[in-house]
Structures are given as C-alpha cells and as structure tokens.
Design a protein around this motif. Structure first.
Motif, PDB file in Angstrom:
ATOM      1  N   GLU A 282      39.193  34.765  36.916  1.00  0.00           N
ATOM      2  CA  GLU A 282      40.746  35.209  38.185  1.00  0.00           C
ATOM      3  C   GLU A 282      40.938  36.374  38.996  1.00  0.00           C
ATOM      4  N   LYS A 283      41.386  37.569  38.096  1.00  0.00           N
ATOM      5  CA  LYS A 283      41.130  38.493  38.712  1.00  0.00           C
ATOM      6  C   LYS A 283      40.132  38.400  39.879  1.00  0.00           C
ATOM      7  N   GLY A 284      39.045  38.697  40.256  1.00  0.00           N
ATOM      8  CA  GLY A 284      37.927  38.504  40.492  1.00  0.00           C
ATOM      9  C   GLY A 284      38.330  37.766  41.730  1.00  0.00           C
ATOM     10  N   ILE A 285      38.059  35.979  41.487  1.00  0.00           N
ATOM     11  CA  ILE A 285      38.145  35.260  42.440  1.00  0.00           C
ATOM     12  C   ILE A 285      39.696  35.908  44.098  1.00  0.00           C
ATOM     13  N   ALA A 286      40.764  36.830  43.140  1.00  0.00           N
ATOM     14  CA  ALA A 286      42.118  36.964  43.971  1.00  0.00           C
ATOM     15  C   ALA A 286      41.337  38.063  44.449  1.00  0.00           C
ATOM     16  N   LEU A 287      40.889  38.838  44.142  1.00  0.00           N
ATOM     17  CA  LEU A 287      40.299  39.958  45.001  1.00  0.00           C
ATOM     18  C   LEU A 287      39.448  39.721  46.233  1.00  0.00           C
TER      19      LEU A 287
ATOM     20  N   ASN B 203      30.236  28.484  41.636  1.00  0.00           N
ATOM     21  CA  ASN B 203      29.865  29.287  40.593  1.00  0.00           C
ATOM     22  C   ASN B 203      30.839  29.976  40.290  1.00  0.00           C
ATOM     23  N   ASP B 204      31.918  30.980  40.833  1.00  0.00           N
ATOM     24  CA  ASP B 204      32.722  31.456  40.135  1.00  0.00           C
ATOM     25  C   ASP B 204      33.705  30.420  40.032  1.00  0.00           C
ATOM     26  N   TYR B 205      34.259  29.368  40.962  1.00  0.00           N
ATOM     27  CA  TYR B 205      35.239  29.014  40.327  1.00  0.00           C
ATOM     28  C   TYR B 205      35.066  28.256  39.462  1.00  0.00           C
TER      29      TYR B 205
ATOM     30  N   VAL C 246      35.525  23.896  43.890  1.00  0.00           N
ATOM     31  CA  VAL C 246      34.716  23.658  44.054  1.00  0.00           C
ATOM     32  C   VAL C 246      33.813  22.035  44.301  1.00  0.00           C
ATOM     33  N   THR C 247      34.580  21.118  43.855  1.00  0.00           N
ATOM     34  CA  THR C 247      34.104  19.682  44.380  1.00  0.00           C
ATOM     35  C   THR C 247      34.257  19.928  46.116  1.00  0.00           C
TER      36      THR C 247
END
Length: 586
Positions: A399-404, A412-414, A462-463
């Motif tokens: 969550e932190k990585g995606i938010a940054l 892939n992250d999601y 993702v979809t």
C-alpha cells in the motif's frame, strides 16, 4: 676495417640514433600528450627535454606540464630556472604570472603579464599563453581579458589552433555555448580534424543536453585520433547518462588504457562504472588498486555494495557500517538498502529476511529523494513479507509503495496487494460456540468482510489495468463470494458478472485447459445461479454440461443432468485456491 675504426663507427651511429630519437619528440608532442591526458608520458618527455637540451623554452613547457597536473611548486621552480637560463624569456615570466594567478595574487600576475605583453606583444605564443592562463583556474579567471588576448594572438597567427580552443574555454566561462562552438570550429579551420576541438564541441552539446550531437562529436574526436583519451572518458559519461552502463564502463576502461592514468580518483570512477555495469569483481579489483592511495570514504561504500553483490555479506556489512560511521553526511538511501540486504543474506530464521535488514531497507527508502525509487523499495520489502506469509506487513508495504508512485504502479503491484488482503481476511476464522472468542463473532465477521471487500476493490484496479486477463476476474468473484453470505451471493448474483467474464476470456484462449481449476468454480456458480435465481433451466443446463467437461466426476452436474443421483451441493468457497497466477506486465 680495424677494430678501433669499427668501434668509433658504432659509437657514432648509436650517438646519431640517440640524437635523432631525442629530437623526434618535441614540445608539440608533449603538448599533444597533455591534451590527450597522457600525463605520465608528457611528464617523462618534458623532463627529458629539460635535462638533455637545457633551454628557457623547455623549462617553460616543463612548468606548464606541472601546472596541468596541479603541481604548482614544481611549476614555479621550472619557470624560475627558465628565467635564470634567459632573463628575457617572457614565456617563463608568463609562467610565473600564471602561478601568481593560481595562488590568488592577481596584482602580481597582472604585472608579470603586462610586462610580457609589452615586450613581446607581437609574439602570438606569448599572447596565447597569457590569455589561456586566465581560463585555467576556477576561482581565478577573467574571461574578458582572456578573449582580448586570444583575439590578439590569432590576429598575429590565424593558424594557432590552440588559441581558438582557449577562446572557446573563455566563452564557456561566460556560458556562451554557441559562441564557444564557433571558436572551436575556427580551431578546426586552423587545424583540420583536430581531436581536441571535436571533443570540446561534444562537451558543449553534452552540457546543453543535446546528446546526439555530443555523441557525434566524441566519435569524430576518436576518428581523428584513436588514442585521444578524453573522448573515451566523455563518451563513458554520456553513456552513463543514457543508462547504457556496459558501454559506459567499456569506454572508461579505454580511457584508463589510453591515458595510462594512475590517478586514484579516475580508478575510483572506473570502479563505479564497473559496478553499474554489474561487473562487481572488477569493481573490487579497481578498489584494491587504489587502497591506501586515496582518502575518500566513498571507497567504503563501493566496497560494501560490491561485496554484497559478490555474496560476501559480512564484508559488505563491515564496510557499510564503517562508511555510515565516518561519513554520515554522505550517506544516501541506497547505503542503508545494501546494508539491509546484506543482513537479509545472512538470515537463518527461514523467513528469507532479517528484521534488522528490513528496517535498514525501509530506512533507505525513507531517505530517497525520488518517490519512484522509494516506491520500488517498499514493494521489494512487501515481496519479502508476502513470501514469508506475513500478509499484514506485506499488505501495508504494498500500500505504501503504491501510494508513493501511483502513476507507475503496475497491475502486479495491485495484484499482490489484493492477495495479501485476501489472505488476511481468510485468517480471520469465524469462531464457533465452543471457541473462547465466540462473543467477538460479530466483530470478527465485520473485519473479515471489510478485508474481502477491500481486496475486491484492489482486484478491480487489476481488471482495469489488464481487462483481458482472466485471473483478475476470478479474484473479484472469489473475494465477493467470501465477503457475503453464500446464499445471498447466489440470490443476488454478486459474483456472477466476474465469473461470466472469466469464462468468456478463458474460452477464447488457445489453451483453455490451463484455466481448468478456475472454470470448475465459475461453471458451478453460474449453473446454480441460472437454475435457482434466474430460473433459466436451459442456461443452467449449458453450464452444467460445461462443468462436466472440465470435471467429469462432478456429482452436482451429473445430478442436474440426470446422469446420477447425488446429494445437492452449492459451490464451496476455496480461499487461496487455485494457486494465484502472476499477472502479465503492463
């Protein structure tokens, strides 16, 4: 011929050869070596000329060599000796003025320069050397005076190519890139195919971020003189900017070879290029070459990074801890990341990481000035947690990585963030009446449902990112199936759209058999939904038949089709199964 005559002839011939060899190398050869940054060879030549053919001019060029290698004390001695040999040697007066300028005594420098100009104002070489002096030192320069003198020099000798070069350098001190290119082009007119001029033009284009023209001119310099070392160095820096690290390292190696430099700073830069080209063994070898020769804590960083990459975590930890201790102001996020990874490499807990190592890696991420780099590091840690089945920490790190860096977050992250939340939800097992926490059933059920719904919202992303990827729809259907009461889900068809999309995409695949486990669940759900909710027996029959094709022993399908009698059953939730498939990159 008697023996004495033969010996005299041998002595005469060898003496003549020695004389020829000496004069085959001139001051112009030495200056070319300086231009090519072949300083060791240049020093040997100028020292030899000064010793074997003592003259005021040879002393000046020896002193000039020392200036270019930043040895001002030796330069001054050479110039003073030149004056002793010929008190009217105004080149050596210029040399002494250059030393005064370098040391910040501008008044003395001007006095010496003015005298030389007054006495030898018609000598293009003297004018050129005074003008050049005003371009040599970062804090003690005067581009306007340099340009005046250099213009006077080329007026006296329009073929003095190096004076045009110095004028270009003076113009660059005033950030006049276009005019500087013109000056360097005049140098090419005076001396066609001059490697130094081509390279200087390339440097201006590099500074202006016109990388194609920079590359073109560096290559022209090499075509003009394959041994012109600075062009290889500048090419290395250009390739480094273009993230072509292997080519950068190769060209810097050529610079080291062509220049013959033993400068520890250059060897350190070579080690850095080798590291970025993934040649860690060579990086360590270069660092060993300069060990004890350079007092730069950056070497500790390079040792630490390279030792980690060559699977020597203990040495990596030792060097990085020392670097952080002695140079805290130079520490960057990557230093802590490599330190953390080294600790992780020593982990024996079976988790695949060390708690101290993870803390260091995250500390490095928090120091990053680039949000994209920090995001990548958080996702690196998230993967460590996920692999170790530490799903709460994995979900938080994803969550932190995606938010940054949401703009660059991948499917892939999601996907793995969704799986981490899904696994957290399934871990919240609903208690039975016999369990001690039965009183918290409602609270646990609420937490469980919230996590499943959160997973669904993540898989929805993702979809969106991969609309033709069947697995994304499977996980939407599965999370929703678990989020709601099963009968409610069937009655309302909550998972139906996603199971339907899964079947449509899987059936279009050239090899639908790879989706067999997922299709069993999808066909079973859609058959029950059409039979009990939509009251569409024909459609239900179609799905029962499809289910029987992928699962020939399915009792529910056989019963529905009148092929066998078996107790009716609804499709069971199978959290975490089938095994998750990694999404395609996008």
């Amino acid at each position: 011929m008697n023996r004495n005559m033969r010996m005299k002839l041998v002595v005469l011939v060898f003496g003549l050869l020695a004389f020829v060899n000496l004069h085959a190398q001139t001051t112009q050869d030495g200056l070319a070596l300086i231009h090519g940054e072949r300083y060791n060879e240049a020093g040997q030549l100028f020292k030899k000329l000064a010793e074997t053919t003592p003259s005021a001019d040879n002393q000046y060029y020896l002193g000039y060599y020392y200036i270019k290698t930043n040895n001002l004390d030796e330069a001054q001695k050479a110039f003073e000796k030149g004056v002793q040999l010929d008190e009217k040697s105004y080149l050596n007066q210029v040399g002494l003025g250059t030393i005064a300028l370098a040391k910040g005594d501008r008044a003395k420098a001007k006095e010496l320069f003015d005298t030389a100009e007054k006495k030898k104002g018609k000598d293009a070489e003297v004018l050129y050397r005074i003008g050049e002096a005003y371009t040599l030192f970062e804090k003690q320069n005067d581009p306007a005076e340099a340009i005046r003198l250099l213009d006077a020099a080329v007026k006296r000798d329009k073929n003095l190519a190096d004076a045009y070069l110095a004028k270009g350098d003076a113009l660059m001190l005033r950030n006049e890139g276009g005019n500087a290119v013109t000056a360097y082009e005049y140098a090419l007119t005076a001396k066609p195919n001059y490697a130094v001029a081509h390279n200087s033009i390339g440097q201006i284009y590099l500074r202006g971020k016109n990388y194609n023209l920079a590359l073109e001119n560096y290559k022209k310099a090499i075509e003009a003189d394959a041994n012109f070392a600075p062009a290889y160095k500048d090419l290395a820096e250009l390739y480094f900017l273009a993230q072509k690290y292997k080519q950068a390292a190769e060209n810097f190696d050529l610079y080291i070879q062509k220049s013959g430099t033993t400068d520890p700073e250059m060897k350190l830069r070579a080690a850095q290029f080798a590291f970025t080209a993934d040649d860690y063994a060579k990086s360590l070898q270069l660092l060993e070459d300069i060990k004890g020769k350079i007092n730069n804590p950056i070497t500790l960083r390079m040792y630490g990074w390279s030792y980690f990459k060559t699977n020597e975590p203990d040495k990596a930890i030792e060097n990085l801890n020392e670097f952080i201790k002695v140079a805290p102001d130079k520490v960057i996020g990557d230093d802590y990341k490599y330190l953390g990874r080294a600790y992780n490499a020593k982990a024996t807990s079976g988790k695949g990481y060390d708690s101290t190592g993870v803390l260091y890696i995250l500390k490095g991420a928090d120091m990053d000035t680039s949000k994209a780099e920090a995001a990548t590091t958080y996702k690196e840690v998230a993967t460590l947690y996920y692999t170790a089945k530490d799903y709460p920490n994995a979900a938080a790190a994803f969550e932190k990585g995606i938010a940054l860096d949401t703009a660059k977050a991948t499917a892939n992250d999601y996907y793995y963030k969704g799986l981490a939340n899904f696994q957290m939800a399934t871990a919240n097992v609903l208690p039975t009446a016999a369990d001690s926490n039965y009183a918290d059933s409602a609270k646990i059920a609420g937490m469980r449902r919230a996590l499943f719904l959160k997973s669904d919202s993540i898989f929805a992303t993702v979809t969106q990112k991969l609309p033709d990827w069947p697995y994304g729809y499977y996980w939407r259907a599965s999370t929703l199936y678990n989020a709601y009461d099963r009968q409610e889900n069937i009655d309302k068809g909550i998972s139906a759209p996603y199971y339907l999309k899964l079947t449509e995409l899987a059936e279009k695949d050239p090899d639908p058999s790879k989706y067999k486990s997922y299709l069993k669940l999808a066909y079973g759900y859609l058959a029950f939904y059409n039979q009990t909710t939509l009251k569409d027996p024909a459609k239900a029959k179609e799905y029962w038949e499809k289910l029987l094709k992928v699962d020939p022993d399915n009792a529910s399908a056989k019963e529905a089709l009148g092929l066998a009698v078996a107790p009716a059953a609804q499709p069971a939730a199978t959290p975490g199964k089938p095994k998750p498939a990694a999404p395609k990159k996008k």
